[in-house]
Scaffold this active site. Structure first.
Site, PDB file in Angstrom:
ATOM      1  N   LEU A   1     -56.048  61.166  -2.266  1.00 17.67           N
ATOM      2  CA  LEU A   1     -55.645  61.396  -3.292  1.00 17.67           C
ATOM      3  C   LEU A   1     -54.246  61.357  -2.989  1.00 17.67           C
ATOM      4  CD1 LEU A   1     -57.256  65.010  -4.413  1.00 17.67           C
ATOM      5  CD2 LEU A   1     -57.366  62.998  -5.655  1.00 17.67           C
ATOM      6  N   ASP A   2     -53.477  60.819  -3.713  1.00 21.38           N
ATOM      7  CA  ASP A   2     -52.066  60.618  -3.611  1.00 21.38           C
ATOM      8  C   ASP A   2     -51.359  61.794  -3.555  1.00 21.38           C
ATOM      9  OD1 ASP A   2     -50.903  61.166  -6.120  1.00 21.38           O
ATOM     10  OD2 ASP A   2     -51.558  59.235  -7.041  1.00 21.38           O
ATOM     11  N   LYS A   3     -50.106  61.638  -3.237  1.00 16.70           N
ATOM     12  CA  LYS A   3     -49.358  62.779  -2.705  1.00 16.70           C
ATOM     13  C   LYS A   3     -49.005  63.710  -3.797  1.00 16.70           C
ATOM     14  CE  LYS A   3     -44.496  64.061  -1.007  1.00 16.70           C
ATOM     15  NZ  LYS A   3     -43.131  63.542  -0.724  1.00 16.70           N
TER      16      LYS A   3
END
Length: 234
Positions: free
Chosen positions: A97-99
């Site tokens: 999952l991205d930041k």
């Protein structure tokens, strides 16, 4: 072989080997590509015989603001902060999952299981709840399912439905059957929808449920088996 045993990542294994910490049949080997026939050769790390690590399958409710990597070259906090003090052996994220994204993130030290979960052709669907800065109509929801080409990639959602809406924004449920880099954000941006919040709420039949933010738990045998029986919906 070290990675498949669940002892470390491939990158970490290469570091161990190059540092002279690994012996094969009593001889130090510094070539990470040295061929091994598992079960025939005796492999030691730091002078100790290897035992395969017990297989671990975990789920984390990833908080916003953490990057999904073991180490970040820019010094940002990573998802491994959530496991501080746990005493767990090496585990790797199953997908990412991205930041700015939150929610269900799997971890395991079983590379074969992880590869099956992340396979775009056979892996389970992923379900997200996404807050956007407008209230899309039915035609726009259908367009998201049809998809659009973005920078040479064809991006689409498997399914989209409106969960609830206010005057200026709405929550959508978006289901993906594959996960390209920033897939949902890039797809919605093509239709002038900005993502305000993005939460993964399920992987296949495994739901995030009431797991608190930043907390993790082990999957039980039934959950592991359910994710292992990979079926794409027709």
């Amino acid at each position: 072989m070290l990675s498949k045993q669940g002892l470390c990542s491939r990158t970490e294994a290469a570091r161990w080997i190059e540092a002279g910490r690994v012996e094969v049949d009593g001889r130090i080997v510094r070539d990470p590509e040295f061929p091994i026939v598992q079960g025939r050769q005796r492999v030691r790390v730091d002078g100790r015989e290897l035992d395969a690590a017990p297989r671990l399958y975990l789920m984390l409710n990833k908080p916003r603001g953490l990057v999904t990597t073991t180490q970040d070259e820019r010094g940002r906090d990573t998802v491994y902060r959530c496991f501080d003090g746990s005493g767990l052996p090496w585990i790797a994220p199953v997908g990412r999952l991205d930041k700015a994204s939150e929610g269900l993130l799997l971890f395991s030290n079983d590379p074969a299981w992880s590869a099956a979960i992340t396979d775009p052709d056979t892996g389970p669907d992923k379900t997200y709840h996404v807050q956007v800065d407008a209230v899309p109509d039915e035609a726009l929801l259908e367009a998201l399912v049809r998809g659009v080409e973005v920078e040479g990639e064809y991006l689409r959602a498997r399914a989209v439905r409106l969960l609830r809406s206010g005057e200026r924004n709405a929550w959508l449920e978006v289901v993906l059957d594959e996960g390209r880099n920033r897939h949902i954000r890039r797809l919605l941006a093509e239709f002038d929808l900005a993502v305000l919040r993005l939460v993964r709420v399920a992987v296949g039949t495994l739901a995030l449920g009431e797991l608190p933010k930043g907390q993790w738990r082990r999957l039980d045998d039934v959950e592991v088996a359910a994710l292992s029986r990979i079926h794409k919906n027709p």
